[in-house]
Scaffold this motif. Structure first.
Motif, PDB file in Angstrom:
ATOM      1  N   HIS A  65      -6.711  10.538  -2.320  1.00 13.83           N
ATOM      2  CA  HIS A  65      -5.291  10.297  -2.538  1.00 13.83           C
ATOM      3  C   HIS A  65      -5.111   9.330  -3.716  1.00 13.83           C
ATOM      4  CE1 HIS A  65      -5.306  11.752   1.615  1.00 13.83           C
ATOM      5  NE2 HIS A  65      -4.018  12.028   1.475  1.00 13.83           N
ATOM      6  N   LEU A  72       0.861  -1.180   0.000  1.00 14.30           N
ATOM      7  CA  LEU A  72       0.000   0.000   0.000  1.00 14.30           C
ATOM      8  C   LEU A  72       0.897   1.229   0.000  1.00 14.30           C
ATOM      9  CD1 LEU A  72      -3.174   0.639   2.214  1.00 14.30           C
ATOM     10  CD2 LEU A  72      -1.685   2.468   1.386  1.00 14.30           C
ATOM     11  N   LEU A 113      -3.248   6.308  -5.092  1.00 14.74           N
ATOM     12  CA  LEU A 113      -2.635   5.166  -4.426  1.00 14.74           C
ATOM     13  C   LEU A 113      -2.013   4.227  -5.446  1.00 14.74           C
ATOM     14  CD1 LEU A 113      -5.658   4.322  -2.077  1.00 14.74           C
ATOM     15  CD2 LEU A 113      -3.686   5.744  -1.509  1.00 14.74           C
ATOM     16  N   ILE A 147       1.018   5.542  -0.961  1.00 15.69           N
ATOM     17  CA  ILE A 147       0.311   6.781  -1.282  1.00 15.69           C
ATOM     18  C   ILE A 147       1.221   7.609  -2.184  1.00 15.69           C
ATOM     19  CG2 ILE A 147      -0.772   8.864  -0.385  1.00 15.69           C
ATOM     20  CD1 ILE A 147      -1.191   7.400   2.258  1.00 15.69           C
ATOM     21  N   TYR A 164      -5.315   8.422   7.498  1.00 13.59           N
ATOM     22  CA  TYR A 164      -4.916   9.469   6.561  1.00 13.59           C
ATOM     23  C   TYR A 164      -4.547  10.770   7.268  1.00 13.59           C
ATOM     24  CZ  TYR A 164      -5.971   6.949   2.267  1.00 13.59           C
ATOM     25  OH  TYR A 164      -5.949   6.050   1.220  1.00 13.59           O
TER      26      TYR A 164
END
Length: 285
Positions: A27, A16, A29, A18, A181
């Protein structure tokens, strides 16, 4: 009156990352997601002219905020269907755990109603409905092993992940996506997962490469705020896992096991400590 039952599997993040914060507040990703066979079960019965939702977990809201409700409401609105449905959710996927349980339920309802009412939705329509409900729903519709980009809705199939036993340990607290976040500064992320290396390892069946390249940028802030998570990860690795990672925004930490016996021994250990511990396997759809 017709009825249908479906299983809705959880997902884990193998990676994962960002990339950036967008002007719309979302965002961008880049992440690799994998279906596991820990499932909720959803029963849908035609009933009256309204949508009702019931759930075995009393913590789950059963009003219009429930993603399964939203999915049914969207299908009825799009196809101008007056028939109501009663949706019963038998929960096994832990709540607010980074495993996309709510998104999986929404995906399951979309697919179930398509079959129940013989709507013959094409892929683009169903994925578009899913995207309108939540960023993880399109992935949950397709399942399997996917690279997810954009807000998580641009999906590339990566083939079949080699089979692993997956130990899932959720401690006795939850972490909301909003908290995750709000506690990460994108420009200050130090360790980004190598998605290119992970995708190559999956495509070539390279177990060592898969295990080496697990990564999740939410781990660092979550582990700092909740040190128990770091301890769980260390203990999973000490008990035979080939690799371990926090899934999604947490707090579930999982371990990948090649050996079933090692996984079952670890399962017994963690079940003596935590209530929500599961042993699953990776699966394809």
């Amino acid at each position: 009156m017709k009825n249908i039952s479906v299983r809705t599997p959880a997902k884990i993040n193998l990676t994962l990352d960002i990339i950036r914060k967008r002007e719309d507040g979302y965002h961008d990703l880049s992440m690799v997601m994998q279906t596991v066979d820990l499932c909720d079960k959803i029963h849908i019965d035609e009933a009256g002219g309204e949508i009702t939702v019931e759930c075995s977990d009393p913590r789950i809201p059963c009003d219009g905020s429930n993603l399964a409700y939203k999915a049914a409401d969207m299908v009825r609105g799009h196809f101008k269907i007056q028939q109501g449905v009663r949706i019963r959710i038998d929960k096994r996927i832990p709540l607010e755990a980074g495993l996309a349980g709510g998104s999986a339920n929404a995906a399951g309802v979309l697919k179930a109603l398509d079959e129940l009412w013989d709507l013959k939705m094409d892929r683009d329509l169903m994925l578009g409905m899913g995207r309108a409900i939540g960023a993880d729903v399109p992935y949950c519709i397709l399942g399997g092993t996917k690279l997810a980009e954009g807000i998580g809705d641009v999906l590339t199939d990566l083939g079949n992940l080699p089979e692993y036993y997956v130990l899932l340990v959720k401690p006795d607290f939850s972490i909301s996506t909003g908290w995750a976040y709000s506690n990460i500064i994108v420009d200050e992320i130090k360790n980004h997962p190598n998605n290119e290396a992970m995708c190559l390892a999956i495509r070539t069946g390279d177990l060592d490469g898969i295990e080496k390249n697990l990564g999740n940028v939410f781990e660092a802030p979550a582990f700092e705020a909740f040190p128990e998570l770091s301890k769980i990860k260390s203990e999973i690795l000490n008990r035979g896992a080939k690799a371990s990672l926090m899934s999604g925004s947490g707090p579930t930490v999982y371990g990948l096991y090649r050996d079933k016996g090692d996984a079952e021994r670890a399962l017994r250990h963690f079940r003596s400590i935590y209530k929500e511990v599961h042993l699953a396997k990776t699966c394809q759809k």
